[in-house]
Design an enzyme around this catalytic site. Structure first.
Site, mmCIF file in Angstrom:
data_model
loop_
_atom_site.group_PDB
_atom_site.id
_atom_site.type_symbol
_atom_site.label_atom_id
_atom_site.label_comp_id
_atom_site.label_asym_id
_atom_site.label_seq_id
_atom_site.Cartn_x
_atom_site.Cartn_y
_atom_site.Cartn_z
ATOM 1 N N HIS A 86 8.823 -21.789 4.596
ATOM 2 C CA HIS A 86 9.537 -23.137 3.890
ATOM 3 C C HIS A 86 10.869 -22.340 2.547
ATOM 4 C CE1 HIS A 86 7.167 -21.962 -0.679
ATOM 5 N NE2 HIS A 86 5.801 -21.030 0.479
ATOM 6 N N GLU A 146 7.369 -28.117 0.543
ATOM 7 C CA GLU A 146 5.909 -26.994 0.596
ATOM 8 C C GLU A 146 5.581 -27.091 -0.507
ATOM 9 O OE1 GLU A 146 2.856 -24.074 1.588
ATOM 10 O OE2 GLU A 146 3.930 -23.730 -0.405
ATOM 11 N N GLU A 147 5.129 -26.515 -1.562
ATOM 12 C CA GLU A 147 5.476 -26.809 -3.024
ATOM 13 C C GLU A 147 4.329 -27.450 -3.105
ATOM 14 O OE1 GLU A 147 4.630 -23.454 -3.934
ATOM 15 O OE2 GLU A 147 5.581 -21.930 -2.845
ATOM 16 N N ASP A 194 4.327 -17.434 6.181
ATOM 17 C CA ASP A 194 4.289 -17.743 4.941
ATOM 18 C C ASP A 194 4.146 -16.332 4.414
ATOM 19 O OD1 ASP A 194 4.578 -18.771 2.159
ATOM 20 O OD2 ASP A 194 3.437 -20.263 2.893
HETATM 21 CO CO CO Z 1 3.567 -20.703 -2.794
HETATM 22 ZN ZN ZN Z 2 4.746 -20.210 0.314
#
Ligand code: CO
Ligand code: ZN
Length: 329
Positions: free
Chosen positions: A63, A196-197, A219
């Protein structure tokens, strides 16, 4: 790696505003893939054709967004109130320099009477140096994105600290893997995802576009090797972390086994990860369409979502090697 990280760090990418960093990523991938596409949400998908006569579709994802803030209100004294984007650690964010997307700077501080235990968005403001609303409104607008200023410091033992390593370190791993990858049998779709967050939203549409047979995210993951840390088998310097499970996904056991086997055969330092809280793009890729065989290669990281996230460059290299070795076999 340091140079690449600095370039990625310099492009702010608070969830929903990732275009600047996608432009950097696209430039860095020049010559390393056959095709690059972006979708309506802003995901960037780099494609590298497979040499096999019946290639499978392998999707990778890191991400490109980072946690940050949105401007919600400017008071009559010119102080700026903000709303969090993603999982903000308010204690870690207190008294730090803030960059707004238009280049305006400020400092994030808690209200003078706020107690640490009640820290949250309603107890914090950004002081941008203005003394009234009118002058502040010339610099900052409602809805403008902001983030804690990026930094990157090199420490002893090949370790680095700063922000946002989550997940620009994963983006760097995939960029480097795509550059090194040659003669891959399977089609490789390397996605740099948005949002993504705030709930792995970009990975959802990206994986529907790719419809992968196999998917692997990259990640950061937590570690258990610092004072007071919860028991966790992952440690900094222990190598690439092959995810078994987190709060969002149970990785496909056959992929965990395969990645472990590749790491063993190639002598790549590795460890196994079970993360009790938190999730990653793997969860969306696993469930897209009819589903895919899904896993994740994590970069062990201390102090995630603070301004001093810490990684070991040897682990980062192990992650790159594991991706390249897996995709080349
Ligand atoms: Co994060
Ligand atoms: Zn992350």
């Amino acid at each position: 790696m340091i140079e690449l990280l600095n370039k990625l760090f310099s492009a702010q990418s608070v969830s929903g505003g990732e275009k600047p960093v996608m432009d950097v990523i696209e430039a860095e991938l020049a010559g390393a893939c056959d095709e690059i596409k972006r979708d309506a949400l802003g995901n960037l998908i780099a494609y590298k054709r497979g040499k096999s006569s019946s290639p499978r579709r392998v999707m990778l994802a890191a991400h490109a967004d980072e946690i940050g803030f949105l401007v919600t209100f400017i008071d009559e004294k010119g102080f700026v109130r903000i709303s969090p984007v993603g999982g903000i650690n308010w204690v870690a964010s207190a008294y730090s320099v803030i960059n707004f997307e238009n280049g305006t700077k400020g400092v994030l501080v808690p209200d003078a009477d706020a107690k640490v235990g009640e820290y949250g968005a309603d107890k914090f403001y950004v002081d941008i140096g203005c003394s009234d609303r009118e002058s502040a409104e010339k610099l900052v607008k409602i809805g403008m994105r902001a983030a804690v200023a990026p930094q990157l410091v090199e420490l002893a033992g090949g370790r680095i600290a700063g922000r946002p390593l989550d997940d620009k370190i994963g983006c760097a791993v995939l960029i480097e893997a795509m550059r090194r990858l040659e003669g891959n049998p399977d089609d490789v779709y390397c996605a740099f995802t948005v949002q993504e967050e705030v709930g792995c939203r970009g990975a959802r549409t990206a994986s529907y576009a790719v419809m992968p047979d196999i998917s692997i995210a990259c990640d950061v993951t937590g570690v258990g090797d610092t004072p007071g840390a919860k028991p966790m088998a992952v440690k900094l310097g222990g190598g690439a972390a092959i995810k078994i499970k987190d709060a969002s996904v149970i990785c496909s056991p056959e992929l965990v086994q395969e990645l472990t086997k590749v790491a063993e055969e190639k002598g790549i330092a590795h460890q196994h990860e079970i993360l009790s809280a938190g999730g990653t793009d793997t969860s969306q890729m696993q469930l897209a369409g009819e589903g895919s065989v899904a896993g994740c290669i994590s970069v062990p990281t201390r102090y995630i979502h603070s301004g001093v996230e810490m990684c070991d460059l040897a682990d980062v290299e192990a992650c790159v090697q594991l991706f390249v070795s897996y995709l080349s076999r």
